[in-house]
Motif scaffolding. Sequence first.
Motif: not given
Lengths: 520, 520
Positions: A344, A348-349, A356-357, A359, A456, A459
């Motif tokens: 992240k 983020s910049g 592309e991430v 996963p 939160d 998960w």
Amino acid sequence: MKEIIAVIKEKMIDPLSVVKTEPLPEKTIREKLAKTVREARELKIPTVVIFEGWGASGKGYMIEKLISELDPRGFKVWSIGNASDDERRYPMLKRFWDKLPSAGKMSIFDRSWYREVSISRVEEKISAKKLERRFCDILEFEKQLADDGCNIVKIFLHISKKEQGRRFEALEAFSATSWRVTDDDRKRHKKYDEYYDAFSEMVECTDREYAPWYVLDAEDKKTTAAAVCRIVLSSLEAAIKAKKERAPELDRKDDAIDKELAAQTHSCPIPNEVRTDPGIVPLPIKPLDSYDLTLDISDEEYKKKLKSLQKELFELHNRLYNKKIPLVIVFEGWDAAGKGGAIKRLTSGLDPRGFEVVPISAPTPTELSFQYMRRFWTALPRSGHIGIFDRSWYGRVMVERLEGFAKFSEWTRAFDEINKFERTLTESGAIVVKFWLQIDSDEQLRRFNERMNDPDKQWKITDEDWRNREKMIEYHIAVDQMLQLTNTSFAPWQVVEANSKKYARIKVLETVVETLRARL
Amino acid sequence: MKEIIAVIKEKMIDPLSVVKTEPLPEKTIREKLAKTVREARELKIPTVVIFEGWGASGKGYMIEKLISELDPRGFKVWSIGNASDDERRYPMLKRFWDKLPSAGKMSIFDRSWYREVSISRVEEKISAKKLERRFCDILEFEKQLADDGCNIVKIFLHISKKEQGRRFEALEAFSATSWRVTDDDRKRHKKYDEYYDAFSEMVECTDREYAPWYVLDAEDKKTTAAAVCRIVLSSLEAAIKAKKERAPELDRKDDAIDKELAAQTHSCPIPNEVRTDPGIVPLPIKPLDSYDLTLDISDEEYKKKLKSLQKELFELHNRLYNKKIPLVIVFEGWDAAGKGGAIKRLTSGLDPRGFEVVPISAPTPTELSFQYMRRFWTALPRSGHIGIFDRSWYGRVMVERLEGFAKFSEWTRAFDEINKFERTLTESGAIVVKFWLQIDSDEQLRRFNERMNDPDKQWKITDEDWRNREKMIEYHIAVDQMLQLTNTSFAPWQVVEANSKKYARIKVLETVVETLRARL
């Protein structure tokens, strides 16, 4: 060069001699072929049939005859033309990975990965060294497929310059077919001799037992088509026989070795069966438990550095984009080591249209029916883009190894496959950065509990995470082996001390920024 | 035109007013968004977020902020540029189908299917009629997604001509960003007013409740990004609420209707719920049992005709290829009606590089997680090629309907979806030919038994075939309905009397040849 020039002629097979080995009516042969293809399908043997050869040598006709009795559900024909602009933004072989057959299927290629190589050898006069590099990539590719059980048949259709000229004239004489002879065809016809040499080189350098070339004298179309059917048929029969005979025995051997290895695992860090290419010597790397996990950074320093590094990365990303260099970043590490958070901060910049991430989780059934590396090849970033792998192909030598999803023979050869894959990437111009995020067992436990107690974040934690934790010692050994065997000069590992999230995030950003700075 | 010009201004939303509806800190909103996206994922709600708007209006920035807290496993960003040469060989929407989200995922589009339309409206001055046709295709596409449960959010970022000029200048002032302003951008900036009209038209014509436009005043980037997050958030919340509230009730209703329908099926050929577009009136077609299945052809005639028809088809295929017209051929019919044999005769004279047989069987789990039509869209033939579907999208209103794989609401709307799909194909230039191979029950039984008794053909017959046979009456009714509702002028059905295989094969070839002859 002289010796090579003779290769096509030397290896050339008279199709009539092939036909004579099975002197049955064509219809019978083709029905037998259809039946054998069905059998291969049931045994889940994938097959690749490649047609290379001169323009107008009859590739279309051969394919037509080959498939005439086959069940359309079992095969697919791929016509390979010039790479599109977009395809050119990836390593050369990438566009073929999504055309490969899944288990039991057949892919038939009208021209293939050899097309580009021979054209650029003649038209662009690429150097012998570059050519060798490409052949090496191709052989590695075919070897990986063959190791995975794929049956590969490569057919080269040979006609003389005179015959080619005659065929072009015949096509041009009719309006319905004249468009089939392109300007490129005419140009290449004039360069027949140069192409002859290039094709000879190609056959000479890429003829292997696991992916043999059949050079056919294709002057007589009908006989050649009959020979092609028999060649594919006998190749399938051999593959079926081999699979039936060898499979159970091999599986038993695998099992025995796996059990033995499991017993010795603590005392035998690198099994003897691991063979890596002598041309790739991994660099030494410190074992995991030698890193100083107390390393930390103050809040103010973190904020200051984060901001300036993100800004610099943004600018470097622009330059990367302009120079059309692809960047591959791999994140591996313990569960809860902070991969997501580090990714992240890294992204983020950045302009979301330039990265592309990806996963990586357990492969789907569809993915499992293909060679292991396919899903990574097809997810590579295009030139100028950043592909961030949240977990990666290294799953093969960690979770798949330890959970038994990969067979012994599969994960032991994976180290070499991975090194070669990363070499292919870097030689095609990509930058590869690999992170291992290291936390200790106490820190992991703390984070697991934290996640359990935060509604939160619940998960984020699964039963599997707890199960993996129980196997931490085994994983530790596997990871150390992985680092030792895959820490190459072209794709070195960066172990990140990650007990402090802030420290880890800054180190990740710094490493990426420094790597890019050095390259740009 | 005057009224339309005002649309952008009329519909424009002040982002500040959106932000005020949820005056929480940005970080809180984004975390809430991440949580809501996870919830949508669990409920398997797919989401499409589209960003359209002026060059330099901040689409990249908005996406960056939108995804900043999202789990990368849940979304994918697609940057839509010009279609490649290859993509241009398909209907316009085809390249978007493989970028759609599967159940529970989110696709974020930086430009979208609206890009091409607005550019060609201004640059190529396409006619209002053509424009309307394209908007109609797009709306049908979005409607299908929405009907399938997809949540669609379309955001248009508006900035004034002056602001755009300022932003371009700012980008051009720095070497790191100057390349971002392309010649096209500058050209389009000059045509700002024309684009303004085109965008107004676009928003006006494609703003629907199931796929609404949000036109945002994007002069202030930060506020706009905050508004975007809230818009996507509330759209997701609404979709989640709707799914939670309505789903069980709707499913119950579906079940009840299905049962009722099953009871009445013989007396109620076309359920009232079937609504087809009043703009598409199917042509009358004879019911299945009125065809003369004794039709036959002698051996000599068969051989003679087969040869000459295959030859003519070969030539027509060449012309088709030259004219870059795609041909879609659909084969439906009873089990053992001879689809495979007919396809073989159709293709055996053709160049295998110019056609593809697409066998359709039960969808895989991956295919099931997407909208129903996706696997057909992605398998369409490129221009000049022939795509032969061995079974097709009509499975929706036959096997899926009768076996309960499709819900009542799904298969009843499928007739209309199919007609519109085929209209989209033909309007994009394709030729669509659809065959129903008709045999009677006795002939089917004879063929089933023949297959059972021939070791080489046993693989062709499964338990499922026998099960389907037991439901022949229900299938008969469903097929008759299908023929009645989808026999359109642009894609008419050809019922082929197929008790005689030879007769059927010749009729199939004749029909294809005649259709091509008429068109070429």
